[in-house]
Design a protein around this motif. Structure first.
Motif, mmCIF file in Angstrom:
data_model
loop_
_atom_site.group_PDB
_atom_site.id
_atom_site.type_symbol
_atom_site.label_atom_id
_atom_site.label_comp_id
_atom_site.label_asym_id
_atom_site.label_seq_id
_atom_site.Cartn_x
_atom_site.Cartn_y
_atom_site.Cartn_z
ATOM 1 N N THR A 8 -98.485 44.479 20.882
ATOM 2 C CA THR A 8 -99.481 45.182 21.684
ATOM 3 C C THR A 8 -100.843 44.870 21.069
ATOM 4 O O THR A 8 -101.155 45.316 19.968
ATOM 5 C CB THR A 8 -99.224 46.700 21.681
ATOM 6 O OG1 THR A 8 -97.931 46.960 22.222
ATOM 7 C CG2 THR A 8 -100.277 47.422 22.510
ATOM 8 N N GLN A 11 -105.386 48.454 23.741
ATOM 9 C CA GLN A 11 -104.992 49.643 24.488
ATOM 10 C C GLN A 11 -104.659 49.305 25.941
ATOM 11 O O GLN A 11 -105.438 48.678 26.652
ATOM 12 C CB GLN A 11 -106.118 50.676 24.437
ATOM 13 C CG GLN A 11 -105.776 52.000 25.087
ATOM 14 C CD GLN A 11 -106.864 53.039 24.843
ATOM 15 O OE1 GLN A 11 -107.718 52.873 23.986
ATOM 16 N NE2 GLN A 11 -106.815 54.122 25.592
ATOM 17 N N GLY A 12 -103.459 49.716 26.365
ATOM 18 C CA GLY A 12 -103.049 49.564 27.750
ATOM 19 C C GLY A 12 -102.574 48.186 28.146
ATOM 20 O O GLY A 12 -102.204 47.971 29.307
ATOM 21 N N LYS A 13 -102.564 47.233 27.221
ATOM 22 C CA LYS A 13 -102.156 45.871 27.550
ATOM 23 C C LYS A 13 -100.627 45.762 27.630
ATOM 24 O O LYS A 13 -99.915 46.459 26.902
ATOM 25 C CB LYS A 13 -102.675 44.884 26.500
ATOM 26 C CG LYS A 13 -104.192 44.767 26.456
ATOM 27 C CD LYS A 13 -104.728 44.133 27.732
ATOM 28 C CE LYS A 13 -106.230 43.922 27.655
ATOM 29 N NZ LYS A 13 -106.771 43.322 28.912
ATOM 30 N N HIS A 41 -90.855 57.336 25.687
ATOM 31 C CA HIS A 41 -92.182 57.703 26.195
ATOM 32 C C HIS A 41 -93.232 57.635 25.089
ATOM 33 O O HIS A 41 -94.402 57.314 25.356
ATOM 34 C CB HIS A 41 -92.127 59.113 26.789
ATOM 35 C CG HIS A 41 -93.440 59.605 27.321
ATOM 36 N ND1 HIS A 41 -94.084 59.012 28.389
ATOM 37 C CD2 HIS A 41 -94.253 60.620 26.912
ATOM 38 C CE1 HIS A 41 -95.216 59.641 28.622
ATOM 39 N NE2 HIS A 41 -95.345 60.612 27.748
ATOM 40 N N ALA A 44 -94.866 54.335 25.035
ATOM 41 C CA ALA A 44 -95.849 54.191 26.114
ATOM 42 C C ALA A 44 -97.157 54.901 25.771
ATOM 43 O O ALA A 44 -98.249 54.392 26.059
ATOM 44 C CB ALA A 44 -95.271 54.725 27.419
ATOM 45 N N ARG A 47 -98.976 52.760 23.294
ATOM 46 C CA ARG A 47 -99.540 51.570 23.950
ATOM 47 C C ARG A 47 -100.806 51.908 24.735
ATOM 48 O O ARG A 47 -101.799 51.164 24.703
ATOM 49 C CB ARG A 47 -98.491 50.977 24.888
ATOM 50 C CG ARG A 47 -98.954 49.761 25.688
ATOM 51 C CD ARG A 47 -97.983 49.465 26.829
ATOM 52 N NE ARG A 47 -97.905 50.583 27.773
ATOM 53 C CZ ARG A 47 -97.016 50.668 28.768
ATOM 54 N NH1 ARG A 47 -96.136 49.696 28.938
ATOM 55 N NH2 ARG A 47 -97.013 51.718 29.584
ATOM 56 N N ASP A 48 -100.785 53.048 25.428
ATOM 57 C CA ASP A 48 -101.831 53.343 26.414
ATOM 58 C C ASP A 48 -102.950 54.244 25.901
ATOM 59 O O ASP A 48 -104.058 54.209 26.444
ATOM 60 C CB ASP A 48 -101.205 53.988 27.652
ATOM 61 C CG ASP A 48 -100.232 53.056 28.357
ATOM 62 O OD1 ASP A 48 -100.349 51.826 28.178
ATOM 63 O OD2 ASP A 48 -99.340 53.566 29.062
ATOM 64 N N LEU A 49 -102.677 55.051 24.890
ATOM 65 C CA LEU A 49 -103.658 56.049 24.469
ATOM 66 C C LEU A 49 -104.272 55.788 23.102
ATOM 67 O O LEU A 49 -105.120 56.541 22.643
ATOM 68 C CB LEU A 49 -103.024 57.451 24.492
ATOM 69 C CG LEU A 49 -102.512 57.929 25.850
ATOM 70 C CD1 LEU A 49 -102.014 59.363 25.748
ATOM 71 C CD2 LEU A 49 -103.603 57.823 26.921
ATOM 72 N N TYR A 54 -104.465 48.941 16.743
ATOM 73 C CA TYR A 54 -104.054 47.654 17.314
ATOM 74 C C TYR A 54 -104.601 46.525 16.431
ATOM 75 O O TYR A 54 -105.602 46.709 15.755
ATOM 76 C CB TYR A 54 -104.614 47.498 18.729
ATOM 77 C CG TYR A 54 -104.269 48.614 19.686
ATOM 78 C CD1 TYR A 54 -102.983 48.759 20.188
ATOM 79 C CD2 TYR A 54 -105.239 49.536 20.071
ATOM 80 C CE1 TYR A 54 -102.672 49.781 21.073
ATOM 81 C CE2 TYR A 54 -104.936 50.558 20.957
ATOM 82 C CZ TYR A 54 -103.655 50.677 21.453
ATOM 83 O OH TYR A 54 -103.349 51.704 22.323
ATOM 84 N N ASN A 343 -91.315 44.744 29.651
ATOM 85 C CA ASN A 343 -92.295 45.359 30.546
ATOM 86 C C ASN A 343 -91.631 45.960 31.776
ATOM 87 O O ASN A 343 -92.023 47.037 32.248
ATOM 88 C CB ASN A 343 -93.362 44.336 30.939
ATOM 89 C CG ASN A 343 -94.294 44.002 29.786
ATOM 90 O OD1 ASN A 343 -94.951 44.877 29.227
ATOM 91 N ND2 ASN A 343 -94.338 42.735 29.406
ATOM 92 N N GLU A 347 -91.630 49.941 33.044
ATOM 93 C CA GLU A 347 -91.942 50.329 34.418
ATOM 94 C C GLU A 347 -90.832 51.196 35.009
ATOM 95 O O GLU A 347 -91.095 52.218 35.668
ATOM 96 C CB GLU A 347 -92.138 49.074 35.267
ATOM 97 C CG GLU A 347 -93.403 48.296 34.935
ATOM 98 C CD GLU A 347 -93.481 46.980 35.692
ATOM 99 O OE1 GLU A 347 -92.603 46.742 36.557
ATOM 100 O OE2 GLU A 347 -94.402 46.192 35.413
#
Length: 364
Positions: A8, A11-13, A41, A44, A47-49, A54, A343, A347
């Protein structure tokens, strides 16, 4: 050594499977060939928050085979089958009194991006890659401290067992280790994902008379019924509080809230009887509750529980034994994906297609 890992970068990639260099294990560390790893979770969220630095290799529900041991390792040997769980220091008051899930260094060791000695084991050219939960199991091999590695029976499919290290032990442990419901009591489980369904199976083991499963997806409620729920309630179609009070004659004794949705959190409190206890395990945003009416006036309790208040080296083998005895069929939650489908697995987890994705590695 050179390995493949899902990196990763920002962020969010999306996850990118790339070549990475893994350092040899140091003192008290082992190298594990990953067989499979759960998708959680928490990965996730990281990865996103941006809860960890990173670039980083995420993954924290790994299972595999010990390939190399460092100096001073005494509990494990090459060839052992293992499940990896959260990192903890083993030295603070909470660790020493059987509560490593609230280790004084928990956030640092699991989300800080570095190993216990402050260094990194993963590199890409001259760039250090962060470590997650002391393992980073989204890679073909990992180095981990022996403290957060659990030896498991070789007669159980090792690819199944990774999720015991986090999500499944969170749900089951919240019931069996923290709430410890009395035989014949009533418990309500809010949210029928992997954590909630694990709590339902644990409630059946504990001998609860009424086990309520609350969700808005009928397919998950059907699975909850199969796994031990005595009553299933679609929160979008019925008044959950009224239904629970009617069946129990006053409300549930216990609740496990896994959704993190503020109206559901309040609902779980309202459906408790006086002196009832609610365990909050979902990631909940800032919210308001009426402390007097929702809690104090009826002697209710609301507690936070991390990782099921588990001691992994004790609790995970217990869950494996329950599984072998047919009492904890968590295999009904999972769907396997190839590592290259990481990925897609995320999803499917996010949209509810799969309750608990597991990534399998071809590293023989």
């Amino acid at each position: 050594m050179e390995i493949k890992a899902a990196v990763t970068h920002a962020q969010g990639k999306p996850f990118a499977i790339e070549h990475v260099t893994l350092s040899a294990p140091g003192p008290n560390e082992i190298r594990v060939r990953i067989v499979a790893t759960g998708v959680c979770h928490t990965d996730a969220v990281a990865r996103d928050l941006g809860v960890s630095p990173y670039p980083i290799v995420l993954g924290h529900e790994g299972s595999g085979v010990v390939e190399q041991i460092g100096d001073n390792v005494t509990r494990l040997a090459v060839g052992d089958h293992v499940v990896m769980s959260f990192a903890h220091c083993g030295q603070c008051e909470n660790c020493l009194t059987g509560h490593p899930t609230v280790c004084a260094r928990f956030n640092e060791l699991n989300f800080g991006g570095r190993m216990e000695d402050g260094t990194c084991r993963l590199h890409q050219n001259q760039t250090e890659l962060g470590t997650f939960f002391g393992q980073s199991s989204f890679g073909t091999h990992v180095v981990a401290h022996e403290r957060n590695v659990v030896k498991v029976d070789k007669d159980v499919d090792l690819a199944l067992l990774g999720p015991l290290g986090c999500g499944i032990q969170t749900g089951a442990g919240t019931v069996l280790n923290r709430l410890k419901p009395e035989f014949g009591s009533a418990i309500a489980i809010y949210g029928c994902g992997a954590v909630g369904l694990s709590a339902i199976m644990a409630a059946r083991i504990a001998g609860c008379r009424h086990i309520f499963a609350i969700d808005v997806h009928d397919s998950r409620l059907a699975l909850a019924r199969e796994l031990g729920a005595t009553h299933t309630l679609n929160g979008a179609q019925v008044d959950v509080v009224e239904e629970i009070r009617a069946v129990t004659g006053g409300g549930a004794h216990y609740a496990v809230e896994t959704t993190g949705v503020p109206p559901v959190v309040r609902q779980c409190l309202h459906a408790l009887r006086p002196l009832g206890q609610a365990a909050i395990v979902g990631v909940t945003p800032e919210m308001k509750i009426d402390v007097h009416n929702d809690l104090m006036a009826e002697g209710k309790s609301m507690i936070g529980v991390i990782e099921g208040d588990s001691v992994p080296r004790v609790f995970i083998p217990q869950l494996v034994d329950y599984f072998k005895a047919g009492l904890f069929p968590f295999d009904k939650l999972v769907k396997f994906y190839r590592f290259e489908q990481i990925n897609e697995a995320f999803e499917d987890s996010a949209n509810g297609t799969t309750v608990k994705p597991i990534l399998k590695f071809d590293t023989e």
